[in-house]
Enzyme design. Structure first.
Site, PDB file in Angstrom:
ATOM      1  N   ASP A   1      68.062 -97.561  -3.824  1.00 20.43           N
ATOM      2  CA  ASP A   1      68.014 -96.154  -3.418  1.00 20.43           C
ATOM      3  C   ASP A   1      67.206 -96.094  -2.147  1.00 20.43           C
ATOM      4  O   ASP A   1      66.302 -96.908  -1.947  1.00 20.43           O
ATOM      5  CB  ASP A   1      67.341 -95.295  -4.498  1.00 20.43           C
ATOM      6  CG  ASP A   1      65.857 -95.533  -4.530  1.00 20.43           C
ATOM      7  OD1 ASP A   1      65.126 -94.807  -3.840  1.00 20.43           O
ATOM      8  OD2 ASP A   1      65.411 -96.478  -5.225  1.00 20.43           O
TER       9      ASP A   1
ATOM     10  N   GLY B   1      56.466-100.964  -5.320  1.00 27.30           N
ATOM     11  CA  GLY B   1      55.237-101.290  -4.626  1.00 27.30           C
ATOM     12  C   GLY B   1      55.423-101.909  -3.266  1.00 27.30           C
ATOM     13  O   GLY B   1      56.509-101.887  -2.702  1.00 27.30           O
TER      14      GLY B   1
ATOM     15  N   GLN C   1      55.228-104.601 -10.450  1.00 24.71           N
ATOM     16  CA  GLN C   1      54.329-104.454  -9.290  1.00 24.71           C
ATOM     17  C   GLN C   1      53.771-105.832  -8.930  1.00 24.71           C
ATOM     18  O   GLN C   1      54.360-106.837  -9.273  1.00 24.71           O
ATOM     19  CB  GLN C   1      53.220-103.439  -9.623  1.00 24.71           C
ATOM     20  CG  GLN C   1      53.723-101.998  -9.678  1.00 24.71           C
ATOM     21  CD  GLN C   1      54.052-101.438  -8.289  1.00 24.71           C
ATOM     22  OE1 GLN C   1      53.698-102.003  -7.260  1.00 24.71           O
ATOM     23  NE2 GLN C   1      54.764-100.311  -8.260  1.00 24.71           N
TER      24      GLN C   1
ATOM     25  N   ASP D   1      62.830 -90.861 -10.417  1.00 25.93           N
ATOM     26  CA  ASP D   1      61.690 -91.770 -10.266  1.00 25.93           C
ATOM     27  C   ASP D   1      60.486 -91.094 -10.902  1.00 25.93           C
ATOM     28  O   ASP D   1      60.553 -89.957 -11.354  1.00 25.93           O
ATOM     29  CB  ASP D   1      61.491 -92.173  -8.815  1.00 25.93           C
ATOM     30  CG  ASP D   1      60.800 -91.105  -8.009  1.00 25.93           C
ATOM     31  OD1 ASP D   1      60.545 -90.020  -8.562  1.00 25.93           O
ATOM     32  OD2 ASP D   1      60.517 -91.361  -6.836  1.00 25.93           O
ATOM     33  N   SER D   2      59.375 -91.818 -10.959  1.00 26.89           N
ATOM     34  CA  SER D   2      58.303 -91.405 -11.865  1.00 26.89           C
ATOM     35  C   SER D   2      57.183 -90.629 -11.215  1.00 26.89           C
ATOM     36  O   SER D   2      56.295 -90.145 -11.901  1.00 26.89           O
ATOM     37  CB  SER D   2      57.700 -92.663 -12.469  1.00 26.89           C
ATOM     38  OG  SER D   2      57.146 -93.456 -11.434  1.00 26.89           O
ATOM     39  N   GLY D   3      57.171 -90.529  -9.912  1.00 23.18           N
ATOM     40  CA  GLY D   3      55.990 -89.983  -9.248  1.00 23.18           C
ATOM     41  C   GLY D   3      55.054 -91.082  -8.787  1.00 23.18           C
ATOM     42  O   GLY D   3      54.093 -90.826  -8.069  1.00 23.18           O
ATOM     43  N   GLY D   4      55.339 -92.327  -9.194  1.00 24.20           N
ATOM     44  CA  GLY D   4      54.491 -93.462  -8.788  1.00 24.20           C
ATOM     45  C   GLY D   4      54.467 -93.636  -7.285  1.00 24.20           C
ATOM     46  O   GLY D   4      53.424 -93.960  -6.709  1.00 24.20           O
ATOM     47  N   PHE D   5      55.599 -93.387  -6.642  1.00 26.24           N
ATOM     48  CA  PHE D   5      55.607 -93.559  -5.188  1.00 26.24           C
ATOM     49  C   PHE D   5      54.712 -92.514  -4.521  1.00 26.24           C
ATOM     50  O   PHE D   5      54.096 -92.781  -3.495  1.00 26.24           O
ATOM     51  CB  PHE D   5      57.032 -93.503  -4.616  1.00 26.24           C
ATOM     52  CG  PHE D   5      57.048 -93.821  -3.149  1.00 26.24           C
ATOM     53  CD1 PHE D   5      56.783 -95.105  -2.693  1.00 26.24           C
ATOM     54  CD2 PHE D   5      57.286 -92.830  -2.210  1.00 26.24           C
ATOM     55  CE1 PHE D   5      56.755 -95.408  -1.339  1.00 26.24           C
ATOM     56  CE2 PHE D   5      57.268 -93.123  -0.844  1.00 26.24           C
ATOM     57  CZ  PHE D   5      57.002 -94.411  -0.413  1.00 26.24           C
TER      58      PHE D   5
END
Ligand SMILES: [Zn+2]
Length: 404
Positions: free
Chosen positions: A297, A248, A221, A93-97
């Site tokens: 996930d 999101g 999002q 994952d991207s770090g967005g969470f």
């Protein structure tokens, strides 16, 4: 083989589909559950054990792996596939969470689906934000040493090139269910601009890192607002990503979540894989599969295992709490009929004792069972799609109780 998604069958009575995701490191039969391996390992178990359970795909965390051991270390050891001992398909994952969980999630005191209903008081903050957001990117406070770390959409792609997962995600901004429409819209538009920058960076970094066959999925999002979700799905689909993740805030209730999925799936291309980020409850998975989601996930099954929550189709809410005193002398396995290494050999009484005594072997045995439960659950769902049977909770429960 390069990244390719093939739809093998469609359910006649709902939007569920059966698919095969081909990656350079193997196939994934969908609908599929992705086991969470935040720091390049599923906590408490080995890669070989995870494979023996039938797990098909792991997801690592770009933010955590970037802080430690660092993407260059992972790349030099052959990427996640070489470094971790799991040579099957990987996602990162991207770090967005973390933009959310270390930022607004702390300020608003909420997780992914707020567990309160409209009209109830807002939860209390759990701490100050550890994130500073700008158009350029995100400044994070490192959870390792407190230093500031900057993530731009380009840097997040570069890091994921070095980590080498088969499926990677662009930097996005997850909003909280307590963000208003104006903020959610502004964050969504920024996520769209970051998606364009991520795609350009993905092209510019071809040839970097250990895995030339990576696929970059888009993230939709838009919070709980129908027009924003539909717009976001159309914009992100229009950029030509080979797969899509729904990110999101999914609202304040399960009904909100299912509506968000319906609006989003409605606007996404039929042929591309769809990933629902961070959701893994039995009922939630069924509702989402019926609406056309292919991949999930969630850290909950493994985290719950470590806290005493063991999954079983024989329990009303699909879980028993092994800490409970009633298991002290219970000779039965966690779940009768389960073919996992734990249920084949050990009693509830032993697991109860190990957890109460703080024995480390508890974490391994509990994790093995819960992961095997998720694998069996997804296999039962796929078998029901193949047979054209309804994807209802009680039907799936009967399938799980009836056979290992
Ligand atoms: Zn078991």
């Amino acid at each position: 083989m390069a990244h390719l998604f093939e739809i093998v069958a469609r359910h006649l009575r709902c939007s569920a589909r059966l698919g095969v995701l081909h990656t350079a490191h193997g196939e994934v039969r969908t609908p599929a559950f992705v086991a969470v391996a935040t720091r390049a390992t599923v906590k408490a178990v080995s890669a070989a054990e995870v494979r023996a359970l039938g797990v098909q795909l792991l997801i690592g965390n770009t933010y955590h792996l970037c802080l430690r051991p660092g993407p260059d270390v992972v790349a030099a050891l052959g990427g996640l596939h070489g470094f971790s001992g799991w040579d099957g398909p990987w996602m990162t994952d991207s770090g967005g969470f973390q933009v959310f969980s270390l930022g607004a999630g702390k300020e608003h005191g909420v997780g992914k689906v707020a567990s309160i209903f409209p009209g109830e008081a807002r939860p209390k903050p759990t701490g100050p934000s550890l994130v500073k957001l700008s158009e350029e990117g995100v400044l994070f406070r490192s959870v390792v040493d407190g230093a500031w770390v900057f993530f731009s959409p380009e840097e997040v792609i570069r890091i994921q090139r070095l980590l080498g997962a088969d499926i990677i995600l662009p930097l996005d901004e997850c909003t909280s269910p307590f963000h208003d429409r104006a903020y959610t819209k502004a964050a969504m538009e920024r996520t769209h601009r970051w998606a364009v920058r991520a795609l350009r960076a993905f092209e510019d970094t071809r040839g970097i890192g250990p895995n030339p066959a990576q696929a970059l999925y888009g993230i939709v999002q838009g919070g709980v607002y129908e027009d924003l979700r539909r717009l976001s799905a159309r914009v992100i689909a229009g950029l030509g990503f080979p797969g899509f993740a729904i990110g999101g805030s999914l609202g304040r209730s399960k009904q909100d979540m299912l509506r968000v999925i319906e609006w989003t799936v409605d606007e996404l291309p039929e042929a591309a894989p769809r990933h629902l980020l961070g959701i893994g409850g039995v009922e939630d998975i069924l509702g989402a599969v019926r609406r056309g989601i292919d991949i999930f996930d969630c850290a909950a099954p493994t985290r719950m295992a470590r806290n005493g929550g063991l999954l079983s189709a024989r329990e009303g809410n699909f879980r028993l709490n092994i800490k409970n005193a009633r298991f002290r002398g219970d000779a039965r396995p966690i779940e009768e009929g389960c073919d996992c290494p734990t249920c084949r050999r050990y009693s509830r009484a032993l697991l109860h004792h190990l957890l109460r005594s703080g024995e480390l072997s508890y974490f391994r045995l509990a994790t093995l069972h819960n992961l095997r439960f998720m694998v069996r659950l997804m296999a039962a769902i796929r078998a029901r799609i193949t047979a054209g049977k309804a994807l209802d909770l009680e039907g799936v429960r009967e399938d799980l109780v009836g056979r290992p």
